[in-house]
Design a protein around this motif. Structure first.
Motif, PDB file in Angstrom:
ATOM      1  N   ARG A 288     -57.981   5.297  41.046  1.00 40.06           N
ATOM      2  CA  ARG A 288     -56.863   6.198  40.822  1.00 40.06           C
ATOM      3  C   ARG A 288     -56.652   6.422  39.332  1.00 40.06           C
ATOM      4  O   ARG A 288     -57.107   5.652  38.498  1.00 40.06           O
ATOM      5  N   ALA A 289     -55.943   7.513  39.023  1.00 39.35           N
ATOM      6  CA  ALA A 289     -55.651   7.813  37.621  1.00 39.35           C
ATOM      7  C   ALA A 289     -54.750   6.731  37.040  1.00 39.35           C
ATOM      8  O   ALA A 289     -53.660   6.494  37.552  1.00 39.35           O
ATOM      9  N   ASP A 290     -55.232   6.082  35.996  1.00 37.63           N
ATOM     10  CA  ASP A 290     -54.480   4.997  35.390  1.00 37.63           C
ATOM     11  C   ASP A 290     -53.732   5.490  34.164  1.00 37.63           C
ATOM     12  O   ASP A 290     -54.163   6.405  33.465  1.00 37.63           O
ATOM     13  N   THR A 291     -52.615   4.844  33.896  1.00 36.70           N
ATOM     14  CA  THR A 291     -51.841   5.099  32.690  1.00 36.70           C
ATOM     15  C   THR A 291     -51.892   3.854  31.820  1.00 36.70           C
ATOM     16  O   THR A 291     -52.654   2.931  32.078  1.00 36.70           O
ATOM     17  N   LEU A 292     -51.054   3.828  30.790  1.00 36.97           N
ATOM     18  CA  LEU A 292     -51.036   2.671  29.899  1.00 36.97           C
ATOM     19  C   LEU A 292     -50.618   1.406  30.631  1.00 36.97           C
ATOM     20  O   LEU A 292     -51.057   0.308  30.291  1.00 36.97           O
ATOM     21  N   ILE A 293     -49.774   1.540  31.658  1.00 40.54           N
ATOM     22  CA  ILE A 293     -49.290   0.377  32.404  1.00 40.54           C
ATOM     23  C   ILE A 293     -50.063   0.177  33.701  1.00 40.54           C
ATOM     24  O   ILE A 293     -49.731  -0.716  34.480  1.00 40.54           O
ATOM     25  N   GLY A 294     -51.060   1.006  33.958  1.00 42.69           N
ATOM     26  CA  GLY A 294     -51.819   0.875  35.195  1.00 42.69           C
ATOM     27  C   GLY A 294     -51.607   2.074  36.098  1.00 42.69           C
ATOM     28  O   GLY A 294     -51.048   3.098  35.700  1.00 42.69           O
ATOM     29  N   ALA A 295     -52.072   1.959  37.323  1.00 47.70           N
ATOM     30  CA  ALA A 295     -51.954   3.054  38.282  1.00 47.70           C
ATOM     31  C   ALA A 295     -50.504   3.196  38.735  1.00 47.70           C
ATOM     32  O   ALA A 295     -49.880   2.235  39.156  1.00 47.70           O
ATOM     33  N   VAL A 296     -49.966   4.421  38.604  1.00 44.55           N
ATOM     34  CA  VAL A 296     -48.581   4.686  38.979  1.00 44.55           C
ATOM     35  C   VAL A 296     -48.555   5.179  40.417  1.00 44.55           C
ATOM     36  O   VAL A 296     -49.117   6.220  40.739  1.00 44.55           O
ATOM     37  N   ALA A 297     -47.917   4.424  41.287  1.00 42.37           N
ATOM     38  CA  ALA A 297     -47.802   4.793  42.696  1.00 42.37           C
ATOM     39  C   ALA A 297     -46.451   4.319  43.203  1.00 42.37           C
ATOM     40  O   ALA A 297     -45.918   3.303  42.744  1.00 42.37           O
ATOM     41  N   LEU A 298     -45.885   5.077  44.142  1.00 40.76           N
ATOM     42  CA  LEU A 298     -44.582   4.745  44.700  1.00 40.76           C
ATOM     43  C   LEU A 298     -44.736   4.072  46.048  1.00 40.76           C
ATOM     44  O   LEU A 298     -45.661   4.380  46.812  1.00 40.76           O
ATOM     45  N   ASP A 299     -43.797   3.177  46.336  1.00 41.40           N
ATOM     46  CA  ASP A 299     -43.730   2.581  47.659  1.00 41.40           C
ATOM     47  C   ASP A 299     -42.644   3.299  48.453  1.00 41.40           C
ATOM     48  O   ASP A 299     -42.123   4.334  48.033  1.00 41.40           O
ATOM     49  N   VAL A 300     -42.314   2.756  49.616  1.00 43.92           N
ATOM     50  CA  VAL A 300     -41.315   3.402  50.481  1.00 43.92           C
ATOM     51  C   VAL A 300     -39.958   3.461  49.791  1.00 43.92           C
ATOM     52  O   VAL A 300     -39.220   4.454  49.907  1.00 43.92           O
ATOM     53  N   ARG A 301     -39.610   2.420  49.039  1.00 43.88           N
ATOM     54  CA  ARG A 301     -38.315   2.419  48.352  1.00 43.88           C
ATOM     55  C   ARG A 301     -38.252   3.506  47.281  1.00 43.88           C
ATOM     56  O   ARG A 301     -37.198   4.105  47.061  1.00 43.88           O
ATOM     57  N   GLY A 302     -39.373   3.770  46.607  1.00 46.32           N
ATOM     58  CA  GLY A 302     -39.379   4.831  45.601  1.00 46.32           C
ATOM     59  C   GLY A 302     -39.146   6.200  46.211  1.00 46.32           C
ATOM     60  O   GLY A 302     -38.333   6.990  45.713  1.00 46.32           O
ATOM     61  N   TYR A 303     -39.863   6.496  47.325  1.00 46.69           N
ATOM     62  CA  TYR A 303     -39.646   7.772  48.006  1.00 46.69           C
ATOM     63  C   TYR A 303     -38.238   7.849  48.579  1.00 46.69           C
ATOM     64  O   TYR A 303     -37.610   8.923  48.589  1.00 46.69           O
ATOM     65  N   GLY A 304     -37.730   6.729  49.088  1.00 49.48           N
ATOM     66  CA  GLY A 304     -36.361   6.708  49.597  1.00 49.48           C
ATOM     67  C   GLY A 304     -35.342   6.985  48.505  1.00 49.48           C
ATOM     68  O   GLY A 304     -34.331   7.647  48.737  1.00 49.48           O
ATOM     69  N   GLY A 305     -35.595   6.470  47.298  1.00 44.98           N
ATOM     70  CA  GLY A 305     -34.696   6.739  46.178  1.00 44.98           C
ATOM     71  C   GLY A 305     -34.663   8.218  45.818  1.00 44.98           C
ATOM     72  O   GLY A 305     -33.595   8.770  45.536  1.00 44.98           O
ATOM     73  N   ILE A 306     -35.823   8.877  45.830  1.00 47.41           N
ATOM     74  CA  ILE A 306     -35.860  10.315  45.534  1.00 47.41           C
ATOM     75  C   ILE A 306     -35.128  11.105  46.613  1.00 47.41           C
ATOM     76  O   ILE A 306     -34.360  12.037  46.318  1.00 47.41           O
ATOM     77  N   LEU A 307     -35.327  10.732  47.882  1.00 46.07           N
ATOM     78  CA  LEU A 307     -34.616  11.412  48.965  1.00 46.07           C
ATOM     79  C   LEU A 307     -33.112  11.182  48.855  1.00 46.07           C
ATOM     80  O   LEU A 307     -32.307  12.104  49.073  1.00 46.07           O
ATOM     81  N   GLY A 308     -32.723   9.970  48.501  1.00 45.60           N
ATOM     82  CA  GLY A 308     -31.311   9.668  48.357  1.00 45.60           C
ATOM     83  C   GLY A 308     -30.661  10.463  47.241  1.00 45.60           C
ATOM     84  O   GLY A 308     -29.536  10.962  47.392  1.00 45.60           O
ATOM     85  N   VAL A 309     -31.346  10.627  46.114  1.00 44.50           N
ATOM     86  CA  VAL A 309     -30.766  11.385  45.009  1.00 44.50           C
ATOM     87  C   VAL A 309     -30.676  12.864  45.365  1.00 44.50           C
ATOM     88  O   VAL A 309     -29.767  13.575  44.888  1.00 44.50           O
ATOM     89  N   SER A 310     -31.570  13.357  46.233  1.00 43.16           N
ATOM     90  CA  SER A 310     -31.485  14.750  46.676  1.00 43.16           C
ATOM     91  C   SER A 310     -30.212  14.982  47.482  1.00 43.16           C
ATOM     92  O   SER A 310     -29.503  15.978  47.281  1.00 43.16           O
ATOM     93  N   VAL A 311     -29.926  14.066  48.396  1.00 41.13           N
ATOM     94  CA  VAL A 311     -28.694  14.176  49.182  1.00 41.13           C
ATOM     95  C   VAL A 311     -27.470  13.986  48.295  1.00 41.13           C
ATOM     96  O   VAL A 311     -26.446  14.672  48.449  1.00 41.13           O
ATOM     97  N   LEU A 312     -27.557  13.067  47.345  1.00 46.86           N
ATOM     98  CA  LEU A 312     -26.433  12.823  46.442  1.00 46.86           C
ATOM     99  C   LEU A 312     -26.119  14.052  45.609  1.00 46.86           C
ATOM    100  O   LEU A 312     -24.942  14.365  45.369  1.00 46.86           O
ATOM    101  N   VAL A 313     -27.134  14.769  45.172  1.00 49.88           N
ATOM    102  CA  VAL A 313     -26.912  15.993  44.399  1.00 49.88           C
ATOM    103  C   VAL A 313     -26.159  17.018  45.243  1.00 49.88           C
ATOM    104  O   VAL A 313     -25.245  17.699  44.750  1.00 49.88           O
ATOM    105  N   ALA A 314     -26.515  17.144  46.521  1.00 52.46           N
ATOM    106  CA  ALA A 314     -25.815  18.083  47.405  1.00 52.46           C
ATOM    107  C   ALA A 314     -24.347  17.696  47.561  1.00 52.46           C
ATOM    108  O   ALA A 314     -23.452  18.551  47.514  1.00 52.46           O
ATOM    109  N   LEU A 315     -24.081  16.406  47.736  1.00 51.36           N
ATOM    110  CA  LEU A 315     -22.694  15.946  47.877  1.00 51.36           C
ATOM    111  C   LEU A 315     -21.903  16.169  46.586  1.00 51.36           C
ATOM    112  O   LEU A 315     -20.738  16.596  46.624  1.00 51.36           O
TER     113      LEU A 315
END
Length: 333
Positions: A288-315
């Protein structure tokens, strides 16, 4: 004909008064009872340039917020992995000296490490491994016997290892292998933890700025919408409609605007992280494409955080519009 024109304004006021009263009592005031199809009517202007621009602004803000949350989550995951690996591995270094038998010192250090409770394994790096570590700086084909190169012993700690394990290992080396230097990598671990905390603080600051920009955009858009529907709002006030009825209409409108922009921006952020993690595999790349800190990948909590902030913006969009409408109505009154 004259009588019909004279009664028309009063008939309009009566219909508006009945619609406002019906909504306050909990009935459906957005449907005209004279139409069997029940088409919705809204105080807020429908598809306007301001509404479309607000959807775009909310989408951009949500995208930036999603990138921030995803980046922070990825950095924290990488930092946690690095810290865990560093905490489970230590190093013993033996520097060459006059009359020092390097091989005997390495064997003694390995024996002391293996005899220490909490140590899972210990081994000395061979000549080939040591030469490979120095190759980027000294080149290939090194003759370690002619160079005063420090030698290393890699010590892997077991799950039950604790501070007492490190103290016992340090004391054993000081007693039996005086030429050995013990490094538990605590300095690097502390730096990683401090860096992860700093990244989290920066992410929170960026989220605060994005949230403030979103609130200001919604405030201006709501005021513009109220001004555009000022005539209707004044008529509703004249026929006795309460501020709660008017504010609810604007809140419902801007809630959908926030949901549209939030889903677009959040979906784009999640798609970007997903493609960054999976696209190299689809293209047949070995890593995978590596950065200075290594390969950047999200887990379920990361995707959940993005979904949560989307709903929070609507509220936040809906609540901000409601508060703005109340304040604007007070000035109109």
């Amino acid at each position: 004909m004259t009588e019909t024109r004279t009664r028309h304004p009063f008939a309009l006021f009566s219909r508006l008064r009945g619609r406002a009263a019906a909504t306050e009592e909990g009935t459906d005031a957005h449907h005209d009872p004279r139409h069997g199809r029940g088409q919705p009517h809204s105080i807020v202007p429908g598809a306007t340039i301001t509404g479309s621009a607000l959807v775009a602004v909310v989408a951009i803000m949500t995208f930036l917020a999603g990138l921030t949350i995803g980046s922070v989550a990825a950095v924290r995951t990488v930092a946690a992995d690095w810290t865990s690996q560093i905490a489970r591995e230590t190093t013993i270094q033996i520097k060459p000296g006059d009359g020092l038998d390097i091989k005997a010192a390495l064997d003694a250090a390995v024996t002391v490490a293996k005899d220490t409770p909490g140590v899972a394994d210990a081994r000395a790096l061979g000549d080939a491994e040591t030469a490979a570590l120095l190759e980027p700086w000294l080149g290939s084909g090194l003759d370690l016997s002619s160079l005063p190169v420090p030698r290393l012993v890699i010590v892997k700690l077991g799950p039950e290892a604790g501070p007492q394990t490190l103290l016992a290992l340090r004391a054993g080396l000081a007693a039996q292998v005086p030429s050995a230097t013990f490094d538990d990598h605590r300095q690097w671990s502390d730096r990683l933890i401090a860096t992860a905390r700093m990244v989290v603080l920066i992410g929170l600051a960026v989220l605060a700025l994005v949230g403030a920009a979103t609130v200001l955009s919604v405030v201006f858009a709501t005021r513009a919408a109220v001004d555009a529907a000022r005539a209707i709002v004044e008529v509703l006030h004249f026929v006795g409609a309460r501020d709660n009825f008017i504010a609810a209409a604007f809140q419902h409108h801007f809630l959908w605007v926030g949901l549209k922009g939030g889903l677009i921006g959040g979906g784009a952020a999640m798609a970007l992280f997903f493609l960054g993690a999976t696209l190299p595999g689809w293209l047949g790349l070995t890593s995978r494409a590596d950065t200075l800190i290594g390969a950047v990948a999200l887990d379920v909590r990361g995707y959940g955080g993005i979904l949560g902030v989307s709903v929070l913006v609507a509220l936040v969009t809906a609540i901000t519009s409601r508060i703005t409408v109340y304040r604007t109505l007070r000035r109109i009154s």
